[in-house]
Design an enzyme around this catalytic site. Structure first.
Site, mmCIF file in Angstrom:
data_model
loop_
_atom_site.group_PDB
_atom_site.id
_atom_site.type_symbol
_atom_site.label_atom_id
_atom_site.label_comp_id
_atom_site.label_asym_id
_atom_site.label_seq_id
_atom_site.Cartn_x
_atom_site.Cartn_y
_atom_site.Cartn_z
ATOM 1 N N ASP A 98 38.402 -68.349 66.774
ATOM 2 C CA ASP A 98 39.567 -68.853 66.037
ATOM 3 C C ASP A 98 39.815 -68.179 64.702
ATOM 4 O OD1 ASP A 98 37.487 -69.712 64.464
ATOM 5 O OD2 ASP A 98 37.572 -71.791 65.150
ATOM 6 N N GLU A 120 35.014 -68.458 73.932
ATOM 7 C CA GLU A 120 35.101 -69.741 73.200
ATOM 8 C C GLU A 120 36.539 -70.256 73.224
ATOM 9 O OE1 GLU A 120 32.296 -70.600 69.750
ATOM 10 O OE2 GLU A 120 34.184 -71.096 68.823
ATOM 11 N N GLU A 134 42.431 -71.998 61.608
ATOM 12 C CA GLU A 134 41.750 -71.759 62.882
ATOM 13 C C GLU A 134 42.404 -72.451 64.068
ATOM 14 O OE1 GLU A 134 40.229 -72.540 60.042
ATOM 15 O OE2 GLU A 134 38.875 -70.885 59.607
ATOM 16 N N ARG A 212 38.389 -73.243 54.456
ATOM 17 C CA ARG A 212 39.573 -73.144 53.595
ATOM 18 C C ARG A 212 40.213 -74.503 53.345
ATOM 19 N NH1 ARG A 212 42.124 -67.649 53.039
ATOM 20 N NH2 ARG A 212 40.520 -66.312 53.878
HETATM 21 C C1 UD1 Z 1 36.388 -66.674 57.821
HETATM 22 C C2 UD1 Z 1 37.216 -67.324 58.931
HETATM 23 C C3 UD1 Z 1 36.652 -68.700 59.280
HETATM 24 C C4 UD1 Z 1 35.160 -68.654 59.552
HETATM 25 C C5 UD1 Z 1 34.460 -67.966 58.389
HETATM 26 C C6 UD1 Z 1 32.997 -67.804 58.733
HETATM 27 C C7 UD1 Z 1 39.595 -66.807 58.962
HETATM 28 C C8 UD1 Z 1 40.931 -67.155 58.428
HETATM 29 N N1 UD1 Z 1 38.566 -67.514 58.483
HETATM 30 O O1 UD1 Z 1 36.593 -67.458 56.653
HETATM 31 O O2 UD1 Z 1 37.305 -69.176 60.432
HETATM 32 O O3 UD1 Z 1 34.681 -69.972 59.642
HETATM 33 O O4 UD1 Z 1 35.030 -66.643 58.203
HETATM 34 O O5 UD1 Z 1 32.223 -67.528 57.642
HETATM 35 O O6 UD1 Z 1 39.477 -65.946 59.786
HETATM 36 N N2 UD1 Z 1 33.249 -62.130 51.505
HETATM 37 C C9 UD1 Z 1 32.437 -61.116 51.052
HETATM 38 N N3 UD1 Z 1 31.549 -60.559 51.944
HETATM 39 C C10 UD1 Z 1 31.436 -60.961 53.209
HETATM 40 C C11 UD1 Z 1 32.257 -61.997 53.663
HETATM 41 C C12 UD1 Z 1 33.172 -62.565 52.798
HETATM 42 O O7 UD1 Z 1 32.492 -60.732 49.912
HETATM 43 O O8 UD1 Z 1 30.604 -60.418 53.947
HETATM 44 C C13 UD1 Z 1 34.212 -62.739 50.575
HETATM 45 C C14 UD1 Z 1 35.398 -61.821 50.246
HETATM 46 O O9 UD1 Z 1 35.763 -62.007 48.906
HETATM 47 C C15 UD1 Z 1 36.486 -62.366 51.171
HETATM 48 C C16 UD1 Z 1 36.169 -63.871 51.101
HETATM 49 O O10 UD1 Z 1 34.750 -63.925 51.133
HETATM 50 O O11 UD1 Z 1 37.767 -62.025 50.724
HETATM 51 C C17 UD1 Z 1 36.751 -64.712 52.193
HETATM 52 O O12 UD1 Z 1 36.524 -64.140 53.478
HETATM 53 P P1 UD1 Z 1 37.536 -64.494 54.690
HETATM 54 O O13 UD1 Z 1 37.058 -63.836 55.919
HETATM 55 O O14 UD1 Z 1 38.937 -64.233 54.251
HETATM 56 O O15 UD1 Z 1 37.431 -66.069 54.828
HETATM 57 P P2 UD1 Z 1 36.205 -66.983 55.210
HETATM 58 O O16 UD1 Z 1 36.293 -68.221 54.385
HETATM 59 O O17 UD1 Z 1 34.966 -66.196 55.209
#
Ligand code: UD1
Ligand code: UDP
Length: 382
Positions: A98, A120, A134, A212
Protein backbone atom coordinates in the site's frame (compact mmCIF):
# COMPACT_ATOMS: atom_id res chain seq x y z
CA UNK A 1 10.28 -22.23 -23.57
CA UNK A 2 11.18 -18.60 -22.80
CA UNK A 3 11.21 -17.91 -19.03
CA UNK A 4 8.64 -15.46 -17.63
CA UNK A 5 10.44 -12.23 -16.90
CA UNK A 6 9.18 -11.07 -13.49
CA UNK A 7 10.26 -7.73 -12.09
CA UNK A 8 9.69 -7.07 -8.38
CA UNK A 9 9.50 -3.35 -7.61
CA UNK A 10 9.65 -1.96 -4.06
CA UNK A 11 10.97 1.06 -2.23
CA UNK A 12 10.37 1.13 1.52
CA UNK A 13 11.49 -0.98 4.47
CA UNK A 14 8.30 -3.00 4.94
CA UNK A 15 7.96 -3.77 1.23
CA UNK A 16 11.58 -4.90 1.13
CA UNK A 17 11.17 -7.19 4.15
CA UNK A 18 8.12 -8.82 2.61
CA UNK A 19 9.44 -8.95 -0.98
CA UNK A 20 12.99 -10.15 -0.21
CA UNK A 21 12.04 -13.79 0.38
CA UNK A 22 9.88 -13.69 -2.74
CA UNK A 23 12.70 -12.33 -4.89
CA UNK A 24 14.84 -15.22 -3.62
CA UNK A 25 12.14 -17.79 -4.33
CA UNK A 26 11.46 -16.45 -7.82
CA UNK A 27 15.16 -16.55 -8.68
CA UNK A 28 15.22 -20.27 -7.85
CA UNK A 29 12.35 -21.18 -10.24
CA UNK A 30 13.40 -22.61 -13.56
CA UNK A 31 10.60 -21.02 -15.57
CA UNK A 32 11.12 -17.53 -14.15
CA UNK A 33 13.73 -14.87 -14.76
CA UNK A 34 13.66 -12.72 -11.63
CA UNK A 35 14.59 -9.03 -11.78
CA UNK A 36 14.50 -6.51 -8.98
CA UNK A 37 14.05 -2.74 -9.13
CA UNK A 38 14.08 -0.50 -6.06
CA UNK A 39 12.65 2.99 -6.15
CA UNK A 40 14.48 3.77 -2.89
CA UNK A 41 11.54 5.74 -1.52
CA UNK A 42 13.50 4.87 1.62
CA UNK A 43 17.27 4.84 1.46
CA UNK A 44 19.03 3.72 4.66
CA UNK A 45 16.04 1.74 5.90
CA UNK A 46 15.80 -0.06 2.55
CA UNK A 47 19.51 -0.71 2.22
CA UNK A 48 19.58 -2.32 5.65
CA UNK A 49 17.04 -4.93 4.45
CA UNK A 50 18.81 -5.51 1.13
CA UNK A 51 22.02 -6.17 3.04
CA UNK A 52 20.46 -8.67 5.47
CA UNK A 53 18.80 -10.62 2.66
CA UNK A 54 21.80 -10.16 0.32
CA UNK A 55 19.84 -8.73 -2.57
CA UNK A 56 21.52 -6.54 -5.19
CA UNK A 57 18.86 -4.72 -7.21
CA UNK A 58 19.17 -4.69 -11.01
CA UNK A 59 17.80 -1.13 -11.05
CA UNK A 60 17.83 1.59 -8.39
CA UNK A 61 15.89 4.83 -8.95
CA UNK A 62 17.34 6.40 -5.79
CA UNK A 63 14.41 8.83 -5.47
CA UNK A 64 14.42 9.59 -1.73
CA UNK A 65 14.71 13.16 -0.56
CA UNK A 66 14.36 14.51 2.99
CA UNK A 67 10.76 15.47 3.82
CA UNK A 68 9.51 14.18 0.47
CA UNK A 69 5.84 14.67 -0.45
CA UNK A 70 3.48 12.09 -1.87
CA UNK A 71 3.54 13.93 -5.20
CA UNK A 72 7.32 13.91 -5.52
CA UNK A 73 7.44 10.20 -4.73
CA UNK A 74 4.72 9.47 -7.28
CA UNK A 75 6.16 11.53 -10.14
CA UNK A 76 9.74 10.35 -9.62
CA UNK A 77 8.59 6.72 -9.59
CA UNK A 78 6.48 7.15 -12.72
CA UNK A 79 9.22 8.82 -14.73
CA UNK A 80 11.97 6.48 -13.54
CA UNK A 81 9.98 3.30 -14.08
CA UNK A 82 8.92 4.24 -17.59
CA UNK A 83 12.59 3.99 -18.59
CA UNK A 84 13.29 0.86 -16.57
CA UNK A 85 10.31 -0.98 -18.04
CA UNK A 86 11.28 0.09 -21.58
CA UNK A 87 14.77 -1.32 -21.04
CA UNK A 88 13.97 -4.50 -19.09
CA UNK A 89 10.69 -5.39 -20.80
CA UNK A 90 9.22 -7.51 -17.97
CA UNK A 91 6.23 -9.79 -18.60
CA UNK A 92 4.97 -9.16 -15.10
CA UNK A 93 5.61 -6.45 -12.53
CA UNK A 94 5.11 -7.37 -8.88
CA UNK A 95 4.31 -4.62 -6.39
CA UNK A 96 3.68 -4.92 -2.69
CA UNK A 97 1.01 -3.60 -0.38
CA UNK A 98 0.00 0.00 0.00
CA UNK A 99 2.90 2.40 -0.26
CA UNK A 100 3.17 5.21 -2.77
CA UNK A 101 5.90 3.19 -4.46
CA UNK A 102 3.40 0.33 -4.89
CA UNK A 103 0.70 2.56 -6.35
CA UNK A 104 2.94 4.50 -8.72
CA UNK A 105 4.76 1.36 -9.85
CA UNK A 106 1.45 -0.31 -10.67
CA UNK A 107 0.35 2.80 -12.56
CA UNK A 108 3.66 2.94 -14.46
CA UNK A 109 3.31 -0.74 -15.40
CA UNK A 110 -0.24 -0.09 -16.60
CA UNK A 111 0.93 2.83 -18.76
CA UNK A 112 3.51 0.46 -20.28
CA UNK A 113 0.82 -2.22 -20.69
CA UNK A 114 2.66 -4.74 -18.56
CA UNK A 115 0.76 -7.24 -16.40
CA UNK A 116 0.69 -6.42 -12.68
CA UNK A 117 0.75 -8.77 -9.69
CA UNK A 118 -0.24 -7.36 -6.29
CA UNK A 119 1.39 -9.02 -3.30
CA UNK A 120 -0.55 -8.47 -0.04
CA UNK A 121 -3.79 -7.79 -1.89
CA UNK A 122 -7.21 -7.07 -0.43
CA UNK A 123 -6.45 -5.44 2.92
CA UNK A 124 -9.02 -2.72 3.63
CA UNK A 125 -10.28 -0.39 6.33
CA UNK A 126 -12.83 1.24 3.98
CA UNK A 127 -11.79 4.62 5.40
CA UNK A 128 -10.23 6.65 2.61
CA UNK A 129 -8.13 8.74 4.99
CA UNK A 130 -7.06 6.07 7.45
CA UNK A 131 -4.47 4.84 6.95
CA UNK A 132 -3.52 7.75 4.70
CA UNK A 133 -2.60 7.44 1.87
CA UNK A 134 -2.29 3.65 2.13
CA UNK A 135 -5.99 2.75 1.97
CA UNK A 136 -6.39 4.49 -1.38
CA UNK A 137 -3.00 3.26 -2.63
CA UNK A 138 -3.90 -0.39 -2.14
CA UNK A 139 -7.44 0.05 -3.48
CA UNK A 140 -6.09 1.63 -6.67
CA UNK A 141 -3.45 -1.09 -7.05
CA UNK A 142 -6.29 -3.59 -6.73
CA UNK A 143 -8.03 -1.91 -9.66
CA UNK A 144 -4.88 -1.98 -11.77
CA UNK A 145 -3.66 -5.49 -10.96
CA UNK A 146 -4.15 -8.67 -13.02
CA UNK A 147 -3.01 -11.06 -10.30
CA UNK A 148 -3.90 -10.63 -6.63
CA UNK A 149 -2.03 -12.49 -3.91
CA UNK A 150 -4.18 -12.26 -0.79
CA UNK A 151 -2.62 -13.21 2.54
CA UNK A 152 -5.87 -14.22 4.26
CA UNK A 153 -9.38 -15.41 3.41
CA UNK A 154 -10.80 -12.13 4.72
CA UNK A 155 -8.54 -10.22 2.30
CA UNK A 156 -9.72 -12.39 -0.58
CA UNK A 157 -13.34 -11.83 0.45
CA UNK A 158 -12.80 -8.04 0.46
CA UNK A 159 -11.72 -8.28 -3.18
CA UNK A 160 -14.71 -10.47 -4.03
CA UNK A 161 -17.04 -7.81 -2.56
CA UNK A 162 -15.44 -5.34 -4.97
CA UNK A 163 -16.11 -7.71 -7.88
CA UNK A 164 -12.51 -8.95 -8.14
CA UNK A 165 -12.59 -12.74 -8.35
CA UNK A 166 -10.34 -13.52 -11.32
CA UNK A 167 -6.62 -14.01 -10.78
CA UNK A 168 -7.00 -14.07 -6.98
CA UNK A 169 -4.77 -16.48 -5.02
CA UNK A 170 -4.87 -17.12 -1.28
CA UNK A 171 -1.22 -17.37 -0.28
CA UNK A 172 -0.52 -16.25 3.30
CA UNK A 173 1.74 -13.30 4.01
CA UNK A 174 5.38 -13.44 2.90
CA UNK A 175 6.44 -11.76 6.16
CA UNK A 176 5.98 -15.11 7.92
CA UNK A 177 8.36 -16.64 5.33
CA UNK A 178 10.87 -13.87 6.17
CA UNK A 179 10.71 -14.68 9.89
CA UNK A 180 11.93 -18.22 9.30
CA UNK A 181 15.45 -16.88 8.78
CA UNK A 182 15.58 -13.96 11.21
CA UNK A 183 14.49 -15.20 14.64
CA UNK A 184 17.17 -17.11 16.59
CA UNK A 185 17.35 -17.82 20.34
CA UNK A 186 21.14 -17.21 20.40
CA UNK A 187 20.90 -13.94 18.43
CA UNK A 188 23.29 -11.18 19.61
CA UNK A 189 22.15 -7.66 18.85
CA UNK A 190 24.56 -5.40 16.94
CA UNK A 191 22.88 -2.55 18.90
CA UNK A 192 24.57 -3.13 22.28
CA UNK A 193 21.85 -1.65 24.53
CA UNK A 194 19.50 -4.41 23.34
CA UNK A 195 21.87 -7.07 24.74
CA UNK A 196 21.95 -5.34 28.13
CA UNK A 197 18.18 -5.18 28.74
CA UNK A 198 16.77 -7.51 31.42
CA UNK A 199 14.00 -9.14 29.33
CA UNK A 200 13.02 -11.61 32.08
CA UNK A 201 13.12 -9.35 35.15
CA UNK A 202 11.71 -6.16 33.60
CA UNK A 203 8.70 -5.32 31.43
CA UNK A 204 10.34 -4.47 28.13
CA UNK A 205 7.91 -2.74 25.76
CA UNK A 206 8.86 -2.49 22.07
CA UNK A 207 7.38 0.61 20.48
CA UNK A 208 7.18 1.98 16.94
CA UNK A 209 5.07 4.89 15.71
CA UNK A 210 5.38 6.57 12.33
CA UNK A 211 2.09 6.78 10.40
CA UNK A 212 1.23 9.96 8.52
CA UNK A 213 -2.34 10.08 9.88
CA UNK A 214 -0.84 10.09 13.40
CA UNK A 215 1.37 13.14 12.69
CA UNK A 216 0.55 16.03 15.04
CA UNK A 217 -2.00 15.65 17.86
CA UNK A 218 -2.48 11.84 17.76
CA UNK A 219 1.26 11.25 17.93
CA UNK A 220 1.58 13.73 20.81
CA UNK A 221 -1.17 11.92 22.74
CA UNK A 222 0.47 8.56 22.14
CA UNK A 223 3.87 9.81 23.25
CA UNK A 224 2.46 11.54 26.34
CA UNK A 225 0.82 8.22 27.27
CA UNK A 226 4.09 6.34 26.73
CA UNK A 227 6.00 8.73 28.99
CA UNK A 228 3.31 8.42 31.69
CA UNK A 229 3.55 4.63 31.54
CA UNK A 230 7.34 4.66 32.04
CA UNK A 231 7.16 7.23 34.84
CA UNK A 232 4.40 5.30 36.64
CA UNK A 233 5.83 1.78 36.45
CA UNK A 234 9.48 1.47 37.57
CA UNK A 235 9.72 -2.03 36.06
CA UNK A 236 9.10 -0.74 32.51
CA UNK A 237 11.89 -0.34 29.96
CA UNK A 238 10.66 1.18 26.71
CA UNK A 239 12.58 0.55 23.49
CA UNK A 240 11.64 2.74 20.56
CA UNK A 241 13.64 2.51 17.31
CA UNK A 242 12.68 5.88 15.87
CA UNK A 243 11.77 6.07 12.18
CA UNK A 244 14.02 8.39 10.14
CA UNK A 245 11.13 10.69 9.17
CA UNK A 246 12.02 14.18 10.51
CA UNK A 247 8.43 14.66 11.76
CA UNK A 248 8.61 11.50 13.85
CA UNK A 249 12.11 12.21 15.17
CA UNK A 250 11.14 15.67 16.29
CA UNK A 251 8.07 14.42 18.19
CA UNK A 252 9.95 11.53 19.82
CA UNK A 253 12.77 13.85 20.87
CA UNK A 254 10.34 16.36 22.38
CA UNK A 255 8.12 13.94 24.33
CA UNK A 256 10.32 10.97 25.13
CA UNK A 257 13.96 12.00 25.45
CA UNK A 258 15.86 12.39 28.71
CA UNK A 259 14.54 9.39 30.65
CA UNK A 260 16.90 6.57 31.61
CA UNK A 261 14.31 3.84 30.96
CA UNK A 262 13.23 5.19 27.56
CA UNK A 263 15.63 3.95 24.91
CA UNK A 264 15.22 6.05 21.78
CA UNK A 265 17.45 4.36 19.22
CA UNK A 266 17.94 4.59 15.47
CA UNK A 267 15.98 2.15 13.28
CA UNK A 268 17.34 -1.34 13.86
CA UNK A 269 17.78 -3.94 11.17
CA UNK A 270 15.03 -6.48 10.61
CA UNK A 271 16.85 -9.31 12.39
CA UNK A 272 17.23 -7.10 15.45
CA UNK A 273 13.58 -6.05 15.31
CA UNK A 274 12.27 -9.59 15.07
CA UNK A 275 14.52 -10.79 17.89
CA UNK A 276 13.60 -7.77 20.03
CA UNK A 277 9.93 -8.67 19.59
CA UNK A 278 10.66 -12.31 20.41
CA UNK A 279 12.21 -11.27 23.74
CA UNK A 280 10.11 -8.27 24.81
CA UNK A 281 7.03 -8.37 27.02
CA UNK A 282 4.65 -6.71 24.57
CA UNK A 283 4.47 -4.38 21.57
CA UNK A 284 2.83 -0.97 21.11
CA UNK A 285 2.75 0.18 17.51
CA UNK A 286 0.96 1.86 14.62
CA UNK A 287 2.91 -0.32 12.15
CA UNK A 288 1.18 -2.76 9.85
CA UNK A 289 4.00 -5.31 9.74
CA UNK A 290 4.47 -5.52 13.50
CA UNK A 291 0.79 -6.46 13.87
CA UNK A 292 1.51 -9.55 11.79
CA UNK A 293 4.87 -10.47 13.27
CA UNK A 294 4.27 -10.10 17.01
CA UNK A 295 1.30 -12.52 17.15
CA UNK A 296 3.43 -15.18 15.45
CA UNK A 297 5.90 -14.71 18.30
CA UNK A 298 3.19 -14.92 20.97
CA UNK A 299 3.52 -11.26 21.95
CA UNK A 300 0.51 -9.05 22.76
CA UNK A 301 0.14 -5.94 20.61
CA UNK A 302 -1.61 -2.66 21.36
CA UNK A 303 -2.32 -0.95 18.05
CA UNK A 304 -1.92 2.82 18.24
CA UNK A 305 -4.52 3.55 15.55
CA UNK A 306 -8.27 4.00 15.26
CA UNK A 307 -8.71 1.07 12.90
CA UNK A 308 -6.87 -1.87 11.46
CA UNK A 309 -6.93 -3.66 8.11
CA UNK A 310 -5.60 -6.71 9.96
CA UNK A 311 -8.58 -7.92 12.03
CA UNK A 312 -7.46 -11.55 12.15
CA UNK A 313 -5.16 -11.23 15.18
CA UNK A 314 -7.73 -9.03 16.94
CA UNK A 315 -10.23 -11.89 16.58
CA UNK A 316 -7.57 -14.33 17.79
CA UNK A 317 -7.19 -12.18 20.93
CA UNK A 318 -3.50 -11.26 20.67
CA UNK A 319 -4.02 -7.73 19.31
CA UNK A 320 -6.12 -4.89 20.75
CA UNK A 321 -6.99 -1.64 19.06
CA UNK A 322 -5.87 1.00 21.55
CA UNK A 323 -6.51 4.04 19.36
CA UNK A 324 -4.61 7.27 19.87
CA UNK A 325 -6.48 8.57 22.88
CA UNK A 326 -4.11 9.05 25.84
CA UNK A 327 -6.42 7.55 28.46
CA UNK A 328 -7.25 4.37 26.53
CA UNK A 329 -3.62 3.75 25.63
CA UNK A 330 -2.62 4.15 29.29
CA UNK A 331 -5.46 1.89 30.52
CA UNK A 332 -4.71 -0.96 28.11
CA UNK A 333 -0.95 -0.81 28.69
CA UNK A 334 -1.44 -0.67 32.47
CA UNK A 335 -3.56 -3.81 32.26
CA UNK A 336 -0.82 -5.70 30.44
CA UNK A 337 1.79 -4.48 32.94
CA UNK A 338 -0.09 -5.15 36.18
CA UNK A 339 -2.60 -7.93 35.46
CA UNK A 340 -0.94 -11.29 34.74
CA UNK A 341 -4.21 -12.96 33.75
CA UNK A 342 -4.96 -10.20 31.23
CA UNK A 343 -1.43 -10.52 29.87
CA UNK A 344 -1.59 -14.32 29.60
CA UNK A 345 -4.93 -14.09 27.82
CA UNK A 346 -3.26 -12.14 25.01
CA UNK A 347 0.15 -13.82 24.98
CA UNK A 348 -0.35 -16.91 22.89
CA UNK A 349 1.24 -17.54 19.51
CA UNK A 350 -1.18 -17.46 16.60
CA UNK A 351 -0.47 -17.49 12.90
CA UNK A 352 -3.50 -16.16 11.04
CA UNK A 353 -1.26 -14.43 8.51
CA UNK A 354 0.80 -17.24 7.08
CA UNK A 355 2.56 -20.58 7.41
CA UNK A 356 5.91 -19.72 5.85
CA UNK A 357 5.02 -20.93 2.33
CA UNK A 358 3.54 -17.77 0.81
CA UNK A 359 6.46 -17.20 -1.58
CA UNK A 360 6.22 -20.68 -3.05
CA UNK A 361 2.48 -20.26 -3.57
CA UNK A 362 2.99 -16.90 -5.29
CA UNK A 363 5.68 -18.34 -7.59
CA UNK A 364 3.38 -21.26 -8.47
CA UNK A 365 0.48 -18.89 -9.09
CA UNK A 366 2.64 -16.85 -11.48
CA UNK A 367 3.63 -20.02 -13.35
CA UNK A 368 -0.01 -21.09 -13.46
CA UNK A 369 -1.20 -17.69 -14.75
CA UNK A 370 1.43 -17.76 -17.51
CA UNK A 371 0.62 -21.34 -18.52
CA UNK A 372 3.77 -22.97 -17.14
CA UNK A 373 1.81 -25.31 -14.89
CA UNK A 374 -1.65 -26.76 -15.03
CA UNK A 375 -2.28 -27.57 -11.38
CA UNK A 376 -4.12 -24.81 -9.54
CA UNK A 377 -1.79 -23.64 -6.72
CA UNK A 378 -2.63 -24.88 -3.25
CA UNK A 379 -4.26 -22.25 -1.04
CA UNK A 380 -3.15 -21.05 2.36
CA UNK A 381 -5.30 -22.29 5.23
CA UNK A 382 -5.02 -20.51 8.58
C1 UD1 B 1 6.34 5.07 4.06
C2 UD1 B 1 4.99 4.59 3.52
C3 UD1 B 1 4.19 3.90 4.63
C4 UD1 B 1 5.00 2.83 5.34
C5 UD1 B 1 6.32 3.43 5.80
C6 UD1 B 1 7.17 2.32 6.38
C7 UD1 B 1 3.97 5.95 1.78
C8 UD1 B 1 3.12 7.12 1.49
N1 UD1 B 1 4.22 5.71 3.07
O1 UD1 B 1 6.06 6.10 5.00
O2 UD1 B 1 3.05 3.30 4.06
O3 UD1 B 1 4.29 2.40 6.47
O4 UD1 B 1 7.02 3.98 4.66
O5 UD1 B 1 8.21 2.80 7.14
O6 UD1 B 1 4.37 5.25 0.89
N2 UD1 B 1 13.71 8.74 5.64
C9 UD1 B 1 15.09 8.71 5.62
N3 UD1 B 1 15.70 7.51 5.36
C10 UD1 B 1 15.03 6.38 5.13
C11 UD1 B 1 13.63 6.41 5.15
C12 UD1 B 1 12.99 7.61 5.40
O7 UD1 B 1 15.74 9.70 5.84
O8 UD1 B 1 15.66 5.34 4.91
C13 UD1 B 1 13.03 10.01 5.91
C14 UD1 B 1 13.13 11.01 4.75
O9 UD1 B 1 13.25 12.31 5.27
C15 UD1 B 1 11.77 10.84 4.08
C16 UD1 B 1 10.88 10.63 5.31
O10 UD1 B 1 11.65 9.79 6.16
O11 UD1 B 1 11.42 11.96 3.30
C17 UD1 B 1 9.54 10.01 5.06
O12 UD1 B 1 9.64 8.86 4.22
P1 UD1 B 1 8.36 8.42 3.33
O13 UD1 B 1 8.69 7.18 2.60
O14 UD1 B 1 7.89 9.59 2.54
O15 UD1 B 1 7.22 8.15 4.40
P2 UD1 B 1 7.14 7.09 5.56
O16 UD1 B 1 6.47 7.74 6.72
O17 UD1 B 1 8.44 6.43 5.74
N1 UDP C 1 11.25 -2.86 11.45
C1 UDP C 1 12.63 -2.91 11.42
N2 UDP C 1 13.34 -2.01 12.17
C2 UDP C 1 12.75 -1.06 12.92
C3 UDP C 1 11.32 -1.01 12.93
C4 UDP C 1 10.61 -1.93 12.17
O1 UDP C 1 13.22 -3.76 10.76
O2 UDP C 1 13.45 -0.27 13.56
C5 UDP C 1 10.51 -3.83 10.61
C6 UDP C 1 9.39 -4.58 11.29
O3 UDP C 1 9.86 -5.76 11.90
C7 UDP C 1 8.45 -4.88 10.14
C8 UDP C 1 8.63 -3.68 9.24
O4 UDP C 1 9.86 -3.08 9.61
O5 UDP C 1 8.86 -6.02 9.40
C9 UDP C 1 7.50 -2.73 9.42
O6 UDP C 1 7.81 -1.54 8.79
P1 UDP C 1 7.12 -0.20 9.15
O7 UDP C 1 6.55 -0.25 10.52
O8 UDP C 1 8.10 0.86 8.85
O9 UDP C 1 5.97 -0.12 8.05
P2 UDP C 1 4.48 -0.68 7.99
O10 UDP C 1 4.50 -2.14 8.22
O11 UDP C 1 3.68 0.07 9.01
O12 UDP C 1 4.05 -0.30 6.62
Amino acid sequence: MKPIRVMSVFGTRPEAIKMAPLVKTLSEREGIESLCCVTAQHREMLDSVLEIFQITPDFDLNIMEPGQTLSTITTKCLLGLEKVFAEAKPDLVLVHGDTTTAFSSALAAFYSQIKIGHVEAGLRTYDKYSPFPEEMNRTLVGDLADLHFSPTAANRDNLAREGVTKGVFLTGNTVIDAMATTVRPDFRFPTEILNRLDYKGKTVIAVTCHRRENYGAPMEHIMTALRWIVETYPQVELVYPVHLSPVVRQAAGKFLSGHERIHLIDPIDVEEMHNLMARCSFVMTDSGGLQEEAPALGKPVLVLRRETERPEAVSAGTVKLAGTDEETVVTLASQLITDKAAYDAMAHAVNPYGDGHACRRIAEAVEYAFGLRTAVPEQFQA
